[in-house]
Design a protein around this motif. Structure first.
Motif, PDB file in Angstrom:
ATOM      1  N   CYS A   1     -10.876   3.303  12.132  1.00  0.00           N
ATOM      2  CA  CYS A   1     -12.346   3.164  12.004  1.00  0.00           C
ATOM      3  C   CYS A   1     -13.014   2.172  11.728  1.00  0.00           C
ATOM      4  O   CYS A   1     -12.255   1.543  10.772  1.00  0.00           O
ATOM      5  N   PRO A   2     -13.982   1.315  12.059  1.00  0.00           N
ATOM      6  CA  PRO A   2     -14.386   0.332  11.248  1.00  0.00           C
ATOM      7  C   PRO A   2     -14.734   0.611   9.402  1.00  0.00           C
ATOM      8  O   PRO A   2     -14.998   1.571   9.447  1.00  0.00           O
ATOM      9  N   ALA A   3     -14.537  -0.565   9.264  1.00  0.00           N
ATOM     10  CA  ALA A   3     -15.003  -0.819   8.115  1.00  0.00           C
ATOM     11  C   ALA A   3     -16.078  -0.962   7.089  1.00  0.00           C
ATOM     12  O   ALA A   3     -16.566  -0.762   8.250  1.00  0.00           O
ATOM     13  N   GLY A   4     -16.559  -0.070   6.257  1.00  0.00           N
ATOM     14  CA  GLY A   4     -17.036  -0.038   5.640  1.00  0.00           C
ATOM     15  C   GLY A   4     -18.832   1.608   5.769  1.00  0.00           C
ATOM     16  O   GLY A   4     -19.170   1.674   4.893  1.00  0.00           O
ATOM     17  N   GLY A   5     -17.777   2.559   6.700  1.00  0.00           N
ATOM     18  CA  GLY A   5     -18.109   3.816   6.566  1.00  0.00           C
ATOM     19  C   GLY A   5     -17.437   4.545   5.611  1.00  0.00           C
ATOM     20  O   GLY A   5     -17.506   5.526   5.517  1.00  0.00           O
ATOM     21  N   GLY A   6     -16.485   4.492   4.347  1.00  0.00           N
ATOM     22  CA  GLY A   6     -16.658   4.885   3.514  1.00  0.00           C
ATOM     23  C   GLY A   6     -15.401   5.328   3.212  1.00  0.00           C
ATOM     24  O   GLY A   6     -14.870   5.502   4.446  1.00  0.00           O
ATOM     25  N   SER A   7     -14.213   5.706   2.165  1.00  0.00           N
ATOM     26  CA  SER A   7     -13.032   5.998   2.579  1.00  0.00           C
ATOM     27  C   SER A   7     -12.843   7.430   2.439  1.00  0.00           C
ATOM     28  O   SER A   7     -13.855   8.753   2.735  1.00  0.00           O
ATOM     29  N   ALA A   8     -12.076   8.004   3.498  1.00  0.00           N
ATOM     30  CA  ALA A   8     -11.200   9.642   3.444  1.00  0.00           C
ATOM     31  C   ALA A   8     -10.738  10.129   2.159  1.00  0.00           C
ATOM     32  O   ALA A   8     -11.814  11.553   2.585  1.00  0.00           O
ATOM     33  N   ALA A   9     -10.719   9.566   1.314  1.00  0.00           N
ATOM     34  CA  ALA A   9     -10.264  10.102   0.172  1.00  0.00           C
ATOM     35  C   ALA A   9      -9.989   9.077  -0.722  1.00  0.00           C
ATOM     36  O   ALA A   9      -9.985   7.971  -0.529  1.00  0.00           O
ATOM     37  N   THR A  10     -10.170   9.536  -2.455  1.00  0.00           N
ATOM     38  CA  THR A  10     -10.344   9.072  -3.559  1.00  0.00           C
ATOM     39  C   THR A  10      -9.296   9.258  -4.090  1.00  0.00           C
ATOM     40  O   THR A  10      -9.181  10.513  -4.710  1.00  0.00           O
ATOM     41  N   ILE A  11      -8.043   9.054  -5.008  1.00  0.00           N
ATOM     42  CA  ILE A  11      -7.395   8.954  -5.809  1.00  0.00           C
ATOM     43  C   ILE A  11      -8.009   8.817  -7.112  1.00  0.00           C
ATOM     44  O   ILE A  11      -7.660   7.552  -7.137  1.00  0.00           O
ATOM     45  N   ARG A  12      -8.277   9.166  -7.949  1.00  0.00           N
ATOM     46  CA  ARG A  12      -8.205   8.605  -9.739  1.00  0.00           C
ATOM     47  C   ARG A  12      -7.303   9.053 -10.516  1.00  0.00           C
ATOM     48  O   ARG A  12      -7.236  10.268 -10.374  1.00  0.00           O
ATOM     49  N   THR A  13      -6.953   7.536 -11.304  1.00  0.00           N
ATOM     50  CA  THR A  13      -6.257   7.917 -12.364  1.00  0.00           C
ATOM     51  C   THR A  13      -7.064   7.780 -13.986  1.00  0.00           C
ATOM     52  O   THR A  13      -5.833   7.359 -14.791  1.00  0.00           O
ATOM     53  N   GLY A  14      -8.179   8.338 -13.491  1.00  0.00           N
ATOM     54  CA  GLY A  14      -8.255   8.115 -15.212  1.00  0.00           C
ATOM     55  C   GLY A  14      -8.760   6.856 -15.829  1.00  0.00           C
ATOM     56  O   GLY A  14      -8.141   6.797 -17.113  1.00  0.00           O
ATOM     57  N   GLY A  15      -8.882   5.939 -14.450  1.00  0.00           N
ATOM     58  CA  GLY A  15      -9.087   4.725 -15.756  1.00  0.00           C
ATOM     59  C   GLY A  15      -7.901   3.661 -15.662  1.00  0.00           C
ATOM     60  O   GLY A  15      -8.055   2.826 -15.013  1.00  0.00           O
ATOM     61  N   ALA A  16      -6.856   4.796 -15.609  1.00  0.00           N
ATOM     62  CA  ALA A  16      -5.189   3.273 -15.210  1.00  0.00           C
ATOM     63  C   ALA A  16      -5.422   2.900 -14.027  1.00  0.00           C
ATOM     64  O   ALA A  16      -5.697   3.364 -13.164  1.00  0.00           O
ATOM     65  N   PRO A  17      -5.057   0.998 -14.184  1.00  0.00           N
ATOM     66  CA  PRO A  17      -5.067   0.554 -12.479  1.00  0.00           C
ATOM     67  C   PRO A  17      -4.427   0.848 -11.913  1.00  0.00           C
ATOM     68  O   PRO A  17      -2.641   1.447 -12.249  1.00  0.00           O
ATOM     69  N   VAL A  18      -4.110   1.289 -10.316  1.00  0.00           N
ATOM     70  CA  VAL A  18      -3.344   1.128  -9.370  1.00  0.00           C
ATOM     71  C   VAL A  18      -2.439  -0.096  -9.198  1.00  0.00           C
ATOM     72  O   VAL A  18      -3.545  -0.573  -8.463  1.00  0.00           O
ATOM     73  N   CYS A  19      -1.498  -0.551  -9.766  1.00  0.00           N
ATOM     74  CA  CYS A  19      -0.031  -1.716  -9.207  1.00  0.00           C
ATOM     75  C   CYS A  19       0.003  -1.111  -7.942  1.00  0.00           C
ATOM     76  O   CYS A  19       0.542  -1.994  -6.837  1.00  0.00           O
ATOM     77  N   CYS A  20      -0.025  -0.091  -7.284  1.00  0.00           N
ATOM     78  CA  CYS A  20       1.365   0.139  -6.286  1.00  0.00           C
ATOM     79  C   CYS A  20       0.643   1.580  -5.241  1.00  0.00           C
ATOM     80  O   CYS A  20       0.222   2.694  -5.916  1.00  0.00           O
ATOM     81  N   VAL A  21       0.802   1.174  -4.006  1.00  0.00           N
ATOM     82  CA  VAL A  21       0.389   2.261  -3.060  1.00  0.00           C
ATOM     83  C   VAL A  21       1.772   2.650  -2.194  1.00  0.00           C
ATOM     84  O   VAL A  21       2.087   1.304  -1.653  1.00  0.00           O
ATOM     85  N   GLU A  22       2.014   3.670  -1.790  1.00  0.00           N
ATOM     86  CA  GLU A  22       3.333   3.505  -0.820  1.00  0.00           C
ATOM     87  C   GLU A  22       3.503   4.626  -0.476  1.00  0.00           C
ATOM     88  O   GLU A  22       3.208   5.890  -1.251  1.00  0.00           O
ATOM     89  N   PHE A  23       3.583   5.139   1.048  1.00  0.00           N
ATOM     90  CA  PHE A  23       3.506   6.497   2.196  1.00  0.00           C
ATOM     91  C   PHE A  23       5.360   6.516   1.630  1.00  0.00           C
ATOM     92  O   PHE A  23       5.656   5.568   2.156  1.00  0.00           O
ATOM     93  N   ASP A  24       5.127   7.619   1.965  1.00  0.00           N
ATOM     94  CA  ASP A  24       6.700   8.570   2.049  1.00  0.00           C
ATOM     95  C   ASP A  24       6.983   7.801   3.664  1.00  0.00           C
ATOM     96  O   ASP A  24       7.082   8.542   4.646  1.00  0.00           O
ATOM     97  N   ARG A  25       7.817   6.862   3.343  1.00  0.00           N
ATOM     98  CA  ARG A  25       8.836   6.649   4.964  1.00  0.00           C
ATOM     99  C   ARG A  25      10.500   7.128   5.421  1.00  0.00           C
ATOM    100  O   ARG A  25      10.276   7.826   6.109  1.00  0.00           O
TER     101      ARG A  25
END
Length: 355
Positions: free
Chosen positions: A166-190
């Motif tokens: 989908c074109p960028a700018g349309g908003g994200s499908a979902a958001t995961i919040r971590t209580g303010g802690a920066p997220v340093c890595c995301v990894e899908f299960d391959r």
């Protein structure tokens, strides 16, 4: 531009003497097979540090990025002229990831300005930008195995999930919040092709979420690191490997959240040094602030092989690693990038097998 120097099947006299810490344990042999150097006239070593390396799904294209604000694209099948081209980027790069459904044509770059930009390597141009982290530094970007989902993690304490088609700018499908802690890595299960996404966070924890029930919170939280968790990698068979600035990689059993072992030997107190798991061989590739590349076997906590970069120099670091497989569980290549912009490729082969 001038081409970098590629040195394949190097003669002994071309190589520095192996330092004492170079060692192979058990059944693996490692050999330096190629060196990719930045072109002459490139930026000084201090600003050319590599922090991102990825290989396309066909294992024929290598892309690197980092402080120099360039994506350098190398052909791994054209040894006489390996550096095909480079793309200038508007900001320093923290992560690169090829789209698995685009045949090596599309690559996403996460940058220090808080933007995830997708580049078309065939046309050598940016085709989309996602600026949904409020200008906060984006540390990581990844795609699900089939390419149906993309995700980014940033200093704003969130991991965003979106549809790359989908074109960028349309908003994200979902958001995961971590209580303010920066997220340093995301990894899908391959590894197990499960509906999981892992996060590494600055709160010293790693998390695994079920994509089908993100609102329920994490399925598992791994608490054991004494520093920021910079990487999370799925290792197969329900196992997860995390890395932190406490100088340790840790192997976990999920969903119990039980630590199996810690991998110690490399140095990591302040930087992202790179972490990659070769599931076929059961090996971990790691960078280090000691300007060395390390390999660990998932079965043992001590390194099975260590190699210093830069002919023995200690004033640098190895900041990015990845594995390049060929479908075999007996041989692979470890690709590592240093703070001087140099890429070294090591051939890895199983020397014997156990019944």
């Amino acid at each position: 531009m001038n081409s970098p120097i590629l040195r394949s099947d190097l003669d002994d006299e071309d190589l520095p003497s192996p330092p004492p810490e170079d060692r192979v344990r058990c059944e693996w042999d490692f050999r330096l097979s190629s060196v990719l150097r930045p072109p002459e006239g490139a930026s000084p070593a201090a600003s050319d540090a590599l922090g991102a390396i990825d290989v396309d799904p066909s294992n024929s294209i290598l892309a690197t990025g980092g402080m120099a604000r360039k994506i350098r694209v190398y052909s791994l099948t054209a040894p006489t002229n390996p550096c095909s081209f480079f793309l200038c980027t508007p900001a320093k790069l923290s992560c690169l990831r090829f789209r698995p459904d685009a045949g090596g044509r599309l690559i996403a770059a996460a940058d220090y300005d808080g933007v995830v930009t997708e580049y078309d390597l065939e046309h050598r141009a940016a085709v989309s930008e996602r600026d949904e982290h409020g200008g906060r530094r984006v540390w990581s970007v990844d795609f699900s195995p089939g390419g149906a989902l993309g995700s980014s993690g940033a200093d704003d304490g969130s991991a965003l999930l979106w549809d790359p088609r989908c074109p960028a700018g349309g908003g994200s499908a979902a958001t995961i919040r971590t209580g303010g802690a920066p997220v340093c890595c995301v990894e899908f299960d391959r590894a197990d092709a499960g509906p999981w996404v892992g996060l590494g966070c600055a709160d010293r924890r790693a998390y695994v979420y079920d994509l089908r029930a993100l609102g329920a919170g994490p399925v598992t939280a791994f608490a054991g690191h004494g520093g920021v968790v910079t990487y999370v990698r799925f290792a197969g068979a329900g196992r997860v490997v995390s890395s932190g600035t406490d100088g340790a990689h840790r192997l976990w059993e999920a969903p119990a959240g039980k630590e199996v072992r810690a991998f110690l030997g490399h140095q990591n107190r302040r930087s992202f040094v790179g972490l990659a798991v070769w599931r076929g061989g059961g090996l971990i590739g790691s960078g280090s602030e000691s300007n060395e590349v390390f390999v660990y076997d998932l079965r043992w906590g001590e390194p099975v092989w260590v190699r210093r970069f830069g002919g023995g120099r200690e004033d640098g670091f190895v900041g990015a690693v990845c594995w390049r497989g060929n479908g075999s569980d007996d041989e692979c290549e470890l690709i590592a990038g240093g703070s001087d912009g140099v890429v070294q490729i090591f051939a890895c082969r199983r020397a014997c097998s156990f019944s």
